[in-house]
Write a protein that holds these residues in place. Sequence first.
Motif, PDB file in Angstrom:
ATOM      1  N   VAL A 444      67.822  74.532  13.053  1.00 29.28           N
ATOM      2  CA  VAL A 444      67.417  75.640  13.920  1.00 29.28           C
ATOM      3  C   VAL A 444      66.698  75.085  15.147  1.00 29.28           C
ATOM      4  O   VAL A 444      65.808  74.247  15.040  1.00 29.28           O
ATOM      5  CB  VAL A 444      66.507  76.620  13.152  1.00 29.28           C
ATOM      6  N   GLY A 445      67.105  75.506  16.311  1.00 36.75           N
ATOM      7  CA  GLY A 445      66.452  75.067  17.540  1.00 36.75           C
ATOM      8  C   GLY A 445      66.746  73.621  17.900  1.00 36.75           C
ATOM      9  O   GLY A 445      66.008  73.009  18.659  1.00 36.75           O
ATOM     10  N   VAL A 446      67.825  73.072  17.347  1.00 34.48           N
ATOM     11  CA  VAL A 446      68.192  71.689  17.628  1.00 34.48           C
ATOM     12  C   VAL A 446      69.466  71.708  18.466  1.00 34.48           C
ATOM     13  O   VAL A 446      70.403  72.434  18.159  1.00 34.48           O
ATOM     14  CB  VAL A 446      68.433  70.938  16.304  1.00 34.48           C
ATOM     15  N   ASP A 447      69.503  70.927  19.549  1.00 36.20           N
ATOM     16  CA  ASP A 447      70.682  70.965  20.400  1.00 36.20           C
ATOM     17  C   ASP A 447      71.875  70.270  19.721  1.00 36.20           C
ATOM     18  O   ASP A 447      71.724  69.558  18.728  1.00 36.20           O
ATOM     19  CB  ASP A 447      70.384  70.316  21.762  1.00 36.20           C
ATOM     20  N   VAL A 448      73.046  70.519  20.257  1.00 33.05           N
ATOM     21  CA  VAL A 448      74.284  70.145  19.554  1.00 33.05           C
ATOM     22  C   VAL A 448      74.375  68.648  19.266  1.00 33.05           C
ATOM     23  O   VAL A 448      74.741  68.240  18.171  1.00 33.05           O
ATOM     24  CB  VAL A 448      75.507  70.608  20.378  1.00 33.05           C
ATOM     25  N   GLY A 449      74.009  67.827  20.247  1.00 30.63           N
ATOM     26  CA  GLY A 449      74.120  66.382  20.044  1.00 30.63           C
ATOM     27  C   GLY A 449      73.242  65.907  18.894  1.00 30.63           C
ATOM     28  O   GLY A 449      73.706  65.206  17.981  1.00 30.63           O
ATOM     29  N   ALA A 450      71.975  66.354  18.929  1.00 28.66           N
ATOM     30  CA  ALA A 450      71.041  65.929  17.887  1.00 28.66           C
ATOM     31  C   ALA A 450      71.455  66.484  16.537  1.00 28.66           C
ATOM     32  O   ALA A 450      71.183  65.895  15.492  1.00 28.66           O
ATOM     33  CB  ALA A 450      69.635  66.392  18.237  1.00 28.66           C
ATOM     34  N   ARG A 451      72.155  67.628  16.565  1.00 27.27           N
ATOM     35  CA  ARG A 451      72.611  68.250  15.335  1.00 27.27           C
ATOM     36  C   ARG A 451      73.514  67.289  14.549  1.00 27.27           C
ATOM     37  O   ARG A 451      73.344  67.075  13.358  1.00 27.27           O
ATOM     38  CB  ARG A 451      73.379  69.504  15.717  1.00 27.27           C
ATOM     39  N   ASP A 452      74.477  66.702  15.250  1.00 26.30           N
ATOM     40  CA  ASP A 452      75.372  65.757  14.582  1.00 26.30           C
ATOM     41  C   ASP A 452      74.610  64.578  14.000  1.00 26.30           C
ATOM     42  O   ASP A 452      74.908  64.102  12.911  1.00 26.30           O
ATOM     43  CB  ASP A 452      76.439  65.252  15.570  1.00 26.30           C
ATOM     44  N   GLU A 453      73.620  64.116  14.766  1.00 25.45           N
ATOM     45  CA  GLU A 453      72.843  62.991  14.246  1.00 25.45           C
ATOM     46  C   GLU A 453      72.101  63.391  12.978  1.00 25.45           C
ATOM     47  O   GLU A 453      71.993  62.612  12.029  1.00 25.45           O
ATOM     48  CB  GLU A 453      71.827  62.530  15.305  1.00 25.45           C
TER      49      GLU A 453
END
Lengths: 517, 327
Positions: A444-453
Amino acid sequence: MTTVESLVDMRDITLTFGGVVKALRGVSFDLRPGEVHALLGQNGAGKSTLIKVLSGVNQRDGGSVLVHGEETNFRSAQDSQAAGIAMVYQDLSLVPSMSVADNLFLGREPHDRLSLVRGRRLHAAAQKYLDEQGFPIKAAAAVASLPFAYRQLTEIAKALMGDIRILVLDEPTSALSAGEEDILFDAVKEVTRRGVGVVYVTHRLREVFRISDRVTVLRDGLNAGTFDTPEITMETLISAIVGPGHAKMAQATLSLEEGERRQGFSDPEHQSLTAAPVIELRDVTNDRLRGVDLKVRPGEILGLAGMVGSGRTEVLETMFGLRRAAEGQVIYQGAEVKWKSSAAAIKAGVALVPEDRHLQGLVLGDSIAANTALPQLRGLTRFGFFAKGEAGKRATSALKELNVKAPGISTRLQNLSGGNQQKVVFGKWLVPEPKLLLLDEPTVGVDVGARDEIYGIIRRFAQRGCAVVVVSSDLVELQMLCDTLAIINDGQVTTTAHTSEVQGEEALQHLVQESAR
Amino acid sequence: MTTTLTGPPAVAAPRRNPVRQILASDKPYAVFLALVALIIFFSIKSPYFFAADNFANIGRQTTLVTVISVGMTFVIIAAEIDLSVASILKLSGVCAALFMANFADNWILGVIVGLVVGALIGLVNGLLVTKLGIPSFLVTLGMLGVAKGLAFVFTDTAPVLMDNQTFFSVFYEGSILGIPMPIIWSIIVLVGGGLLLHYSTFGRKVYATGGNAMAARYSGINTARVKMICFVLTGALAALAALIFAAQGHASRPDFADGLELDVIAAVILGGTSLFGGRGTIIGTLIGSLIIGVLNNGLVIIGVSSSWQIAVKGAIIILAVAFSKRN
């Protein structure tokens, strides 16, 4: 032009936040007298923004809003209230220590010239109003002593005092039990009978069919369709909500290694499934759960899907020692445990990444090193002193392993982006490695790039044999990340399945909606 | 709609053990029982306790606590606290006495000066809390020092003697229908405070402000102004207490009443007012201050040393709060 004059007619509403985020891209919505018009859509589809435009909390950039046929331009909630629009938020506008009557008349008490209030007269007036409007509430009851549904009704009753023709309900049932919902629905029907139009924002499709006359679905800030409720099916609604193209996302390709790991959990003969579970709930019942049976094995990522308030977070809390099993057993690593606190669970190797990282996960004003050291202070104590060097070493390796973008370990958390903050929360649980990792809405509240990480980090935990349980409202996320899925509703597990058995987000959405009342 | 006929089952109070019901009630039955128990205890322990004279004593001795605790009840229900009441008492009393001694020996003007000083300090407290957003605990802790220091500065640390017989009679030595004036003043303040808190629109605003400030604001209540008025009221009542005390001793003393705020807060909390705001009654506060008064008086009569009295009072406060939290 509509034949009946609309109470509300919103046309081509656009709204952009901060010049960048297009929250609404030309949405139209109308409300007729005496109808319940449901407003549906995923998180971020624009539902809340639209009703905020209606209530004057947000100002539109373009389009027109007609209320009772007149062009309006509300600047605040007071403006819209004066025009006969009432918003009901969750338990926001009641004073729990005061009676229902006092709350109804709060700030507008009938009084004499000395501004003295006759308590009895006030109660009588309140009771008369409640009875006339068909609210089954006692005016003398203290709000704090009321069950949640009655508080919600009091809230609605309060909102409807005065000349209100338009009522906006924002997810009114998310905290209600089944019986309580009936009370609310009865009250809503009673209200529409008097010609009030109700805008009903919800995630629960079942309710749409039960209570609404029309449905409007929003998707990505656009209209995805308006339907007469009797003429549609749940399938139509779900595909309108999910939209085309989303189905593919859930089938994101896994690495070979990942694919094998996931495959293992679909074969009952495979050692992944025959291995002893890390944690097992056997018929666990407590104040929020009713007979939950769940197993998580080493290396398994289990996803819990369900509505907000379904009990999915409570499953995690029970596994983390924050709630106890009143009945049934919690078996951890082969032995029954009765953890009295989260400290006992942590000591046994359980880690929780909570839903609200600001409130429950991190000390924002503190450094990365101080935060990652927090759960292991005992292990970081040397002769009674805090081993700052060792804590620093661990923090440094955590930064590297989790790829946190930060100047150094002494950086304060408040200066990091949401995604990097969340990685630091994971960093709290790297050493010693947990045996059971519990995640509540991890992106939640995490941008897409960091999400994958973050997905990568979670998978690495699983590959090293850690059992993982993920709660998420993002069904695509659950399908990408999890090996097995369990649907939770009203404190019970209604379905369990291997992820490969549930094809696409629509199918999962369907399962969740089916099980919800 | 059928549900109106049946009514909500959950609203009807379940039948419970009556003892538990009394203890858990919102009304201050439990403290009243505690007061009765204390009176019985002291009456058994000493033959001098249960006497009309002694009760009049208790009434007089309790006046200061009673008068100020009515104001404190408003402040605490509004979810704030005022630690500066004892210092307001000192400064406003000293100002009234200095005015009468140096400018005009007119007791009415003196009283006005005292009350205005008290109310002004309350206003400053309120402004700092609401406009600057400083927690009232800190604001009034600071004001405790400021007002007390000023009282010493103005008087050069010496008592200010007074000599106005009318003033003495009005605030202490006189009586109406045989009831001594301090008790009359207590009754006036209690009745006035009770009307204001329980029967006026302002009272409802106080409860709402402390019970759920957000809801209060959404209902069009100016919570900052409500809090400000509570502080002003408390300041003015502390000044009234100062006048009563000055009339008793024929002087205003800057070195009197240290620690009085603890007795006052204890009385309010004992009376069932929630430190978290939103709950409380004037009748509860009266009973609470009577408990403090009976304890002060009774412990002396049965010969408990003053050192022990302090410890016993402290322990009772902790017990009372622990008890109210459990419910």
